[in-house]
Design an enzyme around this catalytic site. Structure first.
Site, mmCIF file in Angstrom:
data_model
loop_
_atom_site.group_PDB
_atom_site.id
_atom_site.type_symbol
_atom_site.label_atom_id
_atom_site.label_comp_id
_atom_site.label_asym_id
_atom_site.label_seq_id
_atom_site.Cartn_x
_atom_site.Cartn_y
_atom_site.Cartn_z
ATOM 1 N N ARG A 11 1.092 -1.195 -0.559
ATOM 2 C CA ARG A 11 0.294 -0.526 0.254
ATOM 3 C C ARG A 11 0.981 1.286 0.143
ATOM 4 O O ARG A 11 0.129 2.720 0.515
ATOM 5 C CB ARG A 11 -0.693 0.425 1.308
ATOM 6 C CG ARG A 11 -1.948 -0.838 1.071
ATOM 7 C CD ARG A 11 -3.217 -1.427 0.149
ATOM 8 N NE ARG A 11 -3.861 -2.225 0.328
ATOM 9 C CZ ARG A 11 -2.984 -3.314 -0.447
ATOM 10 N NH1 ARG A 11 -1.900 -3.627 -1.958
ATOM 11 N NH2 ARG A 11 -4.182 -4.619 -0.380
ATOM 12 N N SER B 11 -10.466 1.478 3.201
ATOM 13 C CA SER B 11 -9.380 1.318 4.322
ATOM 14 C C SER B 11 -9.374 1.996 5.649
ATOM 15 O O SER B 11 -8.477 3.309 4.773
ATOM 16 C CB SER B 11 -8.789 0.156 4.383
ATOM 17 O OG SER B 11 -9.550 -0.978 3.823
ATOM 18 N N GLU C 137 -4.048 4.245 6.413
ATOM 19 C CA GLU C 137 -4.138 4.163 4.688
ATOM 20 C C GLU C 137 -4.547 4.816 4.114
ATOM 21 O O GLU C 137 -4.005 4.807 3.068
ATOM 22 C CB GLU C 137 -4.464 3.001 4.425
ATOM 23 C CG GLU C 137 -4.591 2.199 3.112
ATOM 24 C CD GLU C 137 -5.105 0.963 3.052
ATOM 25 O OE1 GLU C 137 -4.923 -0.227 3.417
ATOM 26 O OE2 GLU C 137 -5.941 0.520 1.736
HETATM 27 C C1 FAD Z 1 -15.705 1.159 -0.698
HETATM 28 C C2 FAD Z 1 -14.177 1.330 -1.391
HETATM 29 C C3 FAD Z 1 -13.571 0.277 -1.337
HETATM 30 C C4 FAD Z 1 -11.600 0.210 -1.245
HETATM 31 N N1 FAD Z 1 -10.966 -1.100 -1.269
HETATM 32 C C5 FAD Z 1 -10.052 -0.709 -1.964
HETATM 33 C C6 FAD Z 1 -9.184 -2.337 -1.578
HETATM 34 O O1 FAD Z 1 -9.798 -3.170 -1.667
HETATM 35 N N2 FAD Z 1 -7.745 -2.542 -2.168
HETATM 36 C C7 FAD Z 1 -7.201 -1.023 -1.769
HETATM 37 O O2 FAD Z 1 -5.988 -0.926 -2.344
HETATM 38 N N3 FAD Z 1 -7.805 0.173 -1.529
HETATM 39 C C8 FAD Z 1 -9.324 0.144 -2.005
HETATM 40 N N4 FAD Z 1 -10.246 1.644 -1.418
HETATM 41 C C9 FAD Z 1 -9.363 2.332 -1.508
HETATM 42 C C10 FAD Z 1 -8.940 3.053 -3.091
HETATM 43 O O3 FAD Z 1 -10.163 2.967 -4.286
HETATM 44 C C11 FAD Z 1 -7.896 2.988 -3.922
HETATM 45 O O4 FAD Z 1 -7.006 3.023 -2.820
HETATM 46 C C12 FAD Z 1 -7.377 3.546 -5.024
HETATM 47 O O5 FAD Z 1 -6.913 3.006 -5.838
HETATM 48 C C13 FAD Z 1 -6.977 5.007 -4.555
HETATM 49 O O6 FAD Z 1 -7.548 5.332 -6.137
HETATM 50 P P1 FAD Z 1 -8.076 7.015 -6.455
HETATM 51 O O7 FAD Z 1 -7.502 6.993 -8.266
HETATM 52 O O8 FAD Z 1 -9.294 7.298 -6.536
HETATM 53 O O9 FAD Z 1 -6.920 7.982 -5.574
HETATM 54 P P2 FAD Z 1 -7.398 9.182 -4.655
HETATM 55 O O10 FAD Z 1 -7.749 8.771 -3.470
HETATM 56 O O11 FAD Z 1 -8.086 10.753 -5.228
HETATM 57 O O12 FAD Z 1 -5.919 9.999 -4.606
HETATM 58 C C14 FAD Z 1 -5.193 8.997 -3.819
HETATM 59 C C15 FAD Z 1 -3.432 8.836 -3.829
HETATM 60 O O13 FAD Z 1 -3.378 9.056 -5.093
HETATM 61 C C16 FAD Z 1 -2.626 10.021 -6.020
HETATM 62 N N5 FAD Z 1 -3.101 9.892 -7.004
HETATM 63 C C17 FAD Z 1 -4.397 9.999 -7.331
HETATM 64 N N6 FAD Z 1 -3.997 9.804 -9.517
HETATM 65 C C18 FAD Z 1 -2.989 10.148 -9.140
HETATM 66 C C19 FAD Z 1 -2.042 10.238 -10.414
HETATM 67 N N7 FAD Z 1 -2.671 9.899 -11.491
HETATM 68 N N8 FAD Z 1 -0.865 10.517 -10.298
HETATM 69 C C20 FAD Z 1 -0.202 10.615 -8.901
HETATM 70 N N9 FAD Z 1 -0.498 10.741 -7.628
HETATM 71 C C21 FAD Z 1 -1.719 9.651 -7.756
HETATM 72 C C22 FAD Z 1 -2.679 11.041 -4.921
HETATM 73 O O14 FAD Z 1 -2.453 12.499 -4.751
HETATM 74 C C23 FAD Z 1 -3.589 10.319 -3.295
HETATM 75 O O15 FAD Z 1 -1.849 11.023 -3.258
HETATM 76 C C24 FAD Z 1 -11.201 1.220 -1.153
HETATM 77 C C25 FAD Z 1 -11.928 2.606 -0.912
HETATM 78 C C26 FAD Z 1 -13.453 2.439 -0.857
HETATM 79 C C27 FAD Z 1 -13.987 4.025 -1.131
#
Ligand code: FAD
Length: 292
Positions: free
Chosen positions: A161, A210, A281
């Site tokens: 992570r 999480s 996380e």
């Molecule tokens: C219901 C639910 C279930 C989930 N289950 C899981 C799971 O099973 N496993 C898991 O690992 N996570 C899980 N997550 C958390 C989340 O979905 C993941 O971490 C996901 O990968 C985040 O992606 P995001 O594009 O929404 O990133 P964001 O939340 O928008 O950003 C997260 C981080 O990534 C950076 N970021 C985003 N896009 C970029 C980019 N293009 N370039 C550089 N930096 C960037 C942001 O600046 C920030 O620091 C869950 C979330 C929810 C709401």
């Protein structure tokens, strides 16, 4: 030129629905637009942060003194070439998975319950069900104000992570190595995983996934917090999910400060009752610190 909006509330860009205004907000739709946006911020000595679907983000109620980017257009498109899936950093996991299934490519099924983007997945080496980004990623194109380059998983520092990426480094494109799999098998596996999720996690509530990483302990973070009696514990509008104690829900009008206070209380109880130091996380954006 690229349009930069002022004072866009991050509450609109995060799944938990909290967060104050970003100083600037832009949606680059191509590499050229991304470079223009990065140069715009650099000229103003303004930090840059990229958001995907905001599904792992808590951002400061006071706002964020940065240019916040959300990738669209070509930078959210998906294509395949043989066993390689090519995705823009802003492509959602759902769209990537749909494309992979249609192309008969398996390996991304684990991401069906991760409501994020390709770039967000790289940033935190997202994972589930025994797999994660490091297992499928060939390389990612990382763009900064001073240049760009393709980085391998090792160069990205992917581990449990986390990655070594910093704000200002934008994941603009990724390449995944997948394996041939019949679409019907992919569909069945995804349906199984989604059903498992719905049975155990509050997938229909506003959360950021999480709260804590699983510690080195026989119990997971959620089990420890449940044993501490924290399910249903509420501070302001933030609630520890009655369904799964490692989730914080926005139960109505929550602020980031409410969620942080709850996070701090959960850490304190895990430390006092189990001697376990929980590590959050969720990513924090802006001038905020998790309570000790
Ligand atoms: C219901 C639910 C279930 C989930 N289950 C899981 C799971 O099973 N496993 C898991 O690992 N996570 C899980 N997550 C958390 C989340 O979905 C993941 O971490 C996901 O990968 C985040 O992606 P995001 O594009 O929404 O990133 P964001 O939340 O928008 O950003 C997260 C981080 O990534 C950076 N970021 C985003 N896009 C970029 C980019 N293009 N370039 C550089 N930096 C960037 C942001 O600046 C920030 O620091 C869950 C979330 C929810 C709401």
């Amino acid at each position: 030129m690229i349009a930069v909006e002022q004072a866009v509330p991050l509450a609109r860009l995060t799944t938990i629905g909290t967060g104050g205004p970003a100083r600037g907000f832009a949606r680059p739709g191509s590499l050229a637009e991304l470079e223009t946006a990065l140069a715009w911020a650099r000229e103003r000595a303004l930090a840059v942060a990229t958001v995907g679907l905001g599904s792992n983000l808590l951002s400061a109620d006071a706002g964020v003194e940065a240019l916040v980017l959300r990738l669209g257009g070509e930078l959210a498109a998906v294509a395949s070439d043989g066993q390689t899936l090519l995705a823009g950093g802003g492509a959602t996991n759902a769209v990537c998975l749909h494309h992979a299934r249609t192309a008969g490519l398996g390996g991304l099924e684990f991401a069906c319950a991760i409501p994020g983007t390709a770039g967000g997945g790289v940033w935190m080496n997202a994972g589930a069900y025994g797999s994660d980004w490091s297992k499928i990623l060939i390389r990612a194109l990382v763009v900064t104000a001073t240049g760009s380059g393709w980085l391998s998983p090792a160069e990205l520092g992917l581990s449990y992570r986390r990655s070594s990426l910093e704000h200002g480094q934008v994941v603009a494109q990724v390449e995944y190595r997948l394996t041939p799999r019949p679409p019907a098998e992919i569909r069945t596996r995804v349906a199984e995983l989604v059903a498992r999720r719905k049975a155990t996690q509050p997938t229909n509530k506003r959360t950021f996934g999480s709260v804590f990483k699983n510690p080195e302990h026989e119990l997971g973070a959620g089990q420890i917090l449940e044993a501490c009696g924290l399910k249903g514990h509420r501070i302001g509008g933030a609630l520890i999910s009655p369904m799964h104690a490692n989730f914080i829900e926005n139960a109505g009008g929550a602020t980031t400060d409410d969620a942080l206070a709850l996070l701090g209380e959960a850490r304190r109880r895990a430390r006092e009752e189990y001697g376990v130091e929980l590590e959050h996380e969720v990513e924090l954006l802006g001038p905020i610190e998790p309570p000790a």
